[in-house]
Scaffold this motif. Structure first.
Motif, short mmCIF file in Angstrom:
data_model
loop_
_atom_site.label_atom_id
_atom_site.label_comp_id
_atom_site.label_asym_id
_atom_site.label_seq_id
_atom_site.Cartn_x
_atom_site.Cartn_y
_atom_site.Cartn_z
N LEU A 64 0.84 -1.21 0.00
CA LEU A 64 0.00 0.00 0.00
C LEU A 64 0.87 1.26 0.00
O LEU A 64 0.63 2.18 -0.78
CB LEU A 64 -0.91 -0.02 1.23
CG LEU A 64 -1.78 1.21 1.46
CD1 LEU A 64 -2.91 1.25 0.44
CD2 LEU A 64 -2.37 1.22 2.86
N THR A 65 1.88 1.26 0.85
CA THR A 65 2.77 2.42 0.91
C THR A 65 3.42 2.68 -0.45
O THR A 65 3.45 3.82 -0.92
CB THR A 65 3.87 2.19 1.99
OG1 THR A 65 3.23 1.79 3.19
CG2 THR A 65 4.68 3.44 2.24
N VAL A 67 2.34 1.73 -3.38
CA VAL A 67 1.31 2.16 -4.36
C VAL A 67 1.01 3.65 -4.19
O VAL A 67 0.94 4.39 -5.17
CB VAL A 67 0.02 1.31 -4.16
CG1 VAL A 67 -1.16 1.91 -4.93
CG2 VAL A 67 0.24 -0.12 -4.61
N VAL A 68 0.87 4.08 -2.94
CA VAL A 68 0.53 5.48 -2.67
C VAL A 68 1.68 6.40 -3.10
O VAL A 68 1.46 7.43 -3.75
CB VAL A 68 0.19 5.68 -1.17
CG1 VAL A 68 0.00 7.16 -0.86
CG2 VAL A 68 -1.06 4.92 -0.81
N VAL A 69 2.91 6.00 -2.77
CA VAL A 69 4.07 6.83 -3.14
C VAL A 69 4.21 6.90 -4.67
O VAL A 69 4.47 7.97 -5.23
CB VAL A 69 5.36 6.31 -2.47
CG1 VAL A 69 6.59 7.02 -3.00
CG2 VAL A 69 5.28 6.50 -0.95
N ALA A 71 1.80 6.53 -6.86
CA ALA A 71 0.70 7.36 -7.37
C ALA A 71 1.03 8.84 -7.19
O ALA A 71 0.76 9.67 -8.07
CB ALA A 71 -0.60 7.02 -6.64
N ALA A 72 1.62 9.16 -6.05
CA ALA A 72 1.99 10.56 -5.78
C ALA A 72 3.06 11.02 -6.77
O ALA A 72 3.02 12.13 -7.28
CB ALA A 72 2.51 10.69 -4.36
N ARG A 73 4.01 10.11 -7.05
CA ARG A 73 5.10 10.42 -7.99
C ARG A 73 4.53 10.72 -9.39
O ARG A 73 4.96 11.62 -10.07
CB ARG A 73 6.05 9.22 -8.06
CG ARG A 73 7.43 9.56 -8.54
CD ARG A 73 8.32 8.34 -8.46
NE ARG A 73 8.64 7.96 -7.10
CZ ARG A 73 8.99 6.72 -6.73
NH1 ARG A 73 8.98 5.74 -7.60
NH2 ARG A 73 9.31 6.47 -5.48
N ASN A 75 1.64 11.85 -10.03
CA ASN A 75 0.79 13.05 -10.03
C ASN A 75 1.54 14.35 -9.79
O ASN A 75 0.94 15.41 -9.86
CB ASN A 75 -0.29 12.93 -8.94
CG ASN A 75 -1.40 12.01 -9.37
OD1 ASN A 75 -1.61 11.81 -10.56
ND2 ASN A 75 -2.06 11.40 -8.42
N VAL A 76 2.83 14.25 -9.49
CA VAL A 76 3.58 15.48 -9.18
C VAL A 76 3.66 16.34 -10.43
O VAL A 76 4.16 15.89 -11.47
CB VAL A 76 5.00 15.15 -8.68
CG1 VAL A 76 5.86 16.41 -8.63
CG2 VAL A 76 4.94 14.53 -7.30
#
Lengths: 164, 187
Positions: A64-65, A67-69, A71-73, A75-76
């Motif tokens: 999960l961590t 995946v979230v990181v 996804a954030a990468r 979207n930056v």
């Protein structure tokens, strides 16, 4: 104005989580002994707290961590500079297309203006001549037609008279 | 303690937003991932759904991180996003039944007592799942997360009076139904 009962009700969570001072906790405990409503609420809350959620496991949490990181990468937003705007493919293409259009319009409307005007003038003059001659022809042909009809009718009459 | 945690969260958020520090982002995710999962589980009542909600909520929170104004704590803000994600998810699965198999804890040694307790907990869980969403939410945030009235109101986006009303209606329903179940069992 709050009654003692309401105050105690608000303190039940603190009592359960052990965040109250000794004095307040003793006050709550004493109230619970004589108030069925609060005792009932405490029982429900205690039973609710006993229900445990199943653990999905460390593997899930680690994935999960990531995946979230990730996804954030993705979207930056990239920091953009003003000069980059002029070097982007779309504005360059748009600018080139606009320039071509302007050049074309200048050539058509300015360079070719006189020749077009001349051509147009000649054509108009020719059309007028043609029209006049055409109307003459029409008039001529009409006169000829009517005169033929008239003479033909007379001829018929003559023929009839001759026959009679 | 809470204030320290809040300052630490703000530091990590600034570090991520200003410098693009992914380690800071990872720290925040690690700190709150379980909390988010637990809220999602209490709301959905199903582990797989709770996993989906957790992922959606965390991704959404990170995407909206630049909109976080720091007026409330990051924890409250994140809970609000989780609750919205859970409510949206549940709207799509309105008729899904609640999973009943789960681990229970009991401190009582007696086998019969443990079975009765287990049954009570199971019943209570079904009753909790049957509550209207906002009543259920008030119970989850107050009981499981230990949030104050003001914090619960902030997460739910309503007044403290409304939270009190939802919470007491929920507890009253649970108490009445539990009492009715117990009376029925012993008749």
């Amino acid at each position: 104005m709050k009654s003692t009962h309401d105050e105690i009700t608000d303190m039940l969570h603190g009592y359960l989580h052990g965040t109250l001072t000794e004095e307040t906790a003793a006050l709550v405990k004493a109230h619970l002994l004589r108030c069925d409503e609060c005792a009932g609420e405490l029982f429900v809350v205690e039973t609710l707290l006993k229900i445990e959620a199943p653990e999905p496991g460390d593997r899930y949490f680690n994935t999960l961590t990531n995946v979230v990181v990730n996804a954030a990468r993705a979207n930056v937003p990239k920091k953009s500079h003003l000069w980059e705007f002029f070097f982007r493919p779309i504005p360059i293409t748009a600018a080139a297309a606009s320039l071509c259009l302007i050049v074309y319009l200048v050539i058509v409307n300015w360079g070719g203006f006189h020749s077009k005007q001349m051509q147009y003038g000649n054509k108009m003059a020719k059309n007028i001549t043609v029209d006049v001659s055409a109307s003459d022809d029409i008039m001529y042909s009409l006169e000829e037609e009517y005169s033929d009809d008239f003479s033909t009718g007379n001829d018929d009459g003559d023929d009839l008279a001759v026959a009679l | 303690m809470d204030e320290d945690s809040r300052l630490e969260d703000n530091r990590l958020i600034d570090s991520y937003l200003d410098e693009g520090d992914e380690v800071a982002l990872e720290e925040i995710v690690i700190k709150y991932r379980r909390e988010v999962y637990l809220i999602a589980y209490r709301m959905a009542g199903d582990m797989e759904e709770a996993k989906d909600i957790t992922q959606k909520a965390l991704i959404s929170a990170v995407a909206k991180l630049k909109d976080f104004k720091k007026k409330s704590s990051f924890k409250t803000w994140l809970y609000r996003i989780t609750v919205n994600a859970a409510l949206n998810h549940m709207r799509g699965n309105a008729y899904k039944t609640v999973e009943l198999c789960e681990t229970m804890k009991s401190e009582d040694e007696g086998v019969v007592c443990r079975l009765i307790e287990k049954e009570q907990e199971r019943n209570l869980k079904v009753l909790l799942a049957a509550l209207p969403p906002r009543q259920r939410l008030s119970v989850i945030l107050r009981v499981y997360k230990g949030l104050s009235l003001a914090e619960t109101a902030d997460v739910m986006g309503c007044s403290q009076g409304a939270v009190k009303s939802h919470y007491h209606s929920a507890i009253k329903k649970l108490k009445t139904t539990m009492a009715a179940n117990q009376t029925g069992e012993y008749l």
